[in-house]
Design a protein around this motif. Structure first.
Motif, short mmCIF file in Angstrom:
data_model
loop_
_atom_site.label_atom_id
_atom_site.label_comp_id
_atom_site.label_asym_id
_atom_site.label_seq_id
_atom_site.Cartn_x
_atom_site.Cartn_y
_atom_site.Cartn_z
N LYS A 153 -0.54 -0.19 3.48
CA LYS A 153 -1.74 -0.11 4.31
C LYS A 153 -2.72 0.91 3.74
O LYS A 153 -3.93 0.65 3.65
CB LYS A 153 -1.34 0.29 5.74
CG LYS A 153 -2.47 0.22 6.73
CD LYS A 153 -1.94 0.51 8.13
CE LYS A 153 -3.03 0.37 9.16
NZ LYS A 153 -2.52 0.60 10.51
N ARG A 154 -2.20 2.06 3.30
CA ARG A 154 -3.06 3.09 2.67
C ARG A 154 -3.62 2.58 1.36
O ARG A 154 -4.79 2.82 1.04
CB ARG A 154 -2.27 4.38 2.45
CG ARG A 154 -2.04 5.20 3.68
CD ARG A 154 -1.49 6.58 3.36
NE ARG A 154 -0.30 6.56 2.53
CZ ARG A 154 0.95 6.43 2.99
NH1 ARG A 154 1.16 6.32 4.28
NH2 ARG A 154 1.97 6.43 2.16
N ALA A 169 -6.45 0.20 2.12
CA ALA A 169 -7.63 0.92 2.61
C ALA A 169 -8.33 1.65 1.46
O ALA A 169 -9.56 1.59 1.32
CB ALA A 169 -7.23 1.91 3.70
N TYR A 177 -6.66 -4.76 -3.66
CA TYR A 177 -6.89 -4.78 -2.21
C TYR A 177 -6.23 -5.97 -1.52
O TYR A 177 -5.45 -5.79 -0.58
CB TYR A 177 -8.39 -4.78 -1.91
CG TYR A 177 -8.72 -4.99 -0.45
CD1 TYR A 177 -8.49 -3.98 0.47
CD2 TYR A 177 -9.22 -6.20 0.01
CE1 TYR A 177 -8.77 -4.17 1.82
CE2 TYR A 177 -9.50 -6.39 1.34
CZ TYR A 177 -9.27 -5.38 2.24
OH TYR A 177 -9.53 -5.58 3.56
N GLN A 233 -3.08 -5.82 1.05
CA GLN A 233 -3.31 -6.24 2.43
C GLN A 233 -2.33 -7.34 2.83
O GLN A 233 -1.78 -7.32 3.93
CB GLN A 233 -4.75 -6.71 2.59
CG GLN A 233 -5.12 -7.02 4.02
CD GLN A 233 -6.55 -7.55 4.11
OE1 GLN A 233 -6.96 -8.37 3.31
NE2 GLN A 233 -7.27 -7.06 5.10
#
Length: 161
Positions: free
Chosen positions: A14-15, A18, A73, A77
């Protein structure tokens, strides 16, 4: 029992998603801002050179954006969404001889998956394993006990017979 999915790993993905999303958009925005700023320095004498500089800068920032988005990304994700859905459900237990298929395939807008077969009591169950995690599995032909969620192997334990 060796667990393949953990909340710590999910938070890491998740980090990563982001951070890489923010980095991709920042590179694109800074590239466009630099192109706009360079337009103020165009004169008749340097117009040709500045045109190539601005086109080059816009192209490079666009490609960096595309590469970060597509290669960092979106996979991060997809991994995070997959892990969150797997961790939110209850697991089933199976035991048998595990064999992995040789190739992986990409689920559209999802993760890369390898097929695995588990032979137990004369019947074979087809399971999935996240292609990123398959190196953690024991060698082919090993007797194992596995936990599965929606046909995905989430944990394993080598059986000593």
């Amino acid at each position: 029992m060796t667990f393949l999915y953990t909340t710590k790993e999910m938070e890491k993905q998740k980090r990563r998603a982001a951070w890489s999303g923010a980095a991709a958009w920042s590179v694109l925005a800074l590239g466009w801002a630099a192109c706009a700023a360079l337009c103020f320095f165009v004169r008749t004498a340097n117009a040709r050179r500045m045109l190539f500089v601005i086109i080059g800068l816009a192209t490079v920032s666009g490609w960096i954006f595309i590469l970060l988005r597509q290669m960092v990304y979106l996979p991060a994700q997809a991994e995070q969404r997959h892990m969150a859905s797997i961790l939110s459900e209850t697991a089933e237990e199976h035991a048998g001889t595990l064999r992995l298929s040789p190739g992986a395939f990409q689920i559209p807008k999802g993760i890369a998956v390898r097929k695995a077969s588990l032979s137990e009591d004369g019947r074979t169950i087809t399971l999935n394993i996240d292609a990123r995690l398959n190196k953690r599995l024991p060698p082919d032909g090993t007797a194992v006990r596995v936990l599965t969620v929606r046909k995905y192997i989430t944990a394993f334990e080598v059986l000593h017979e």
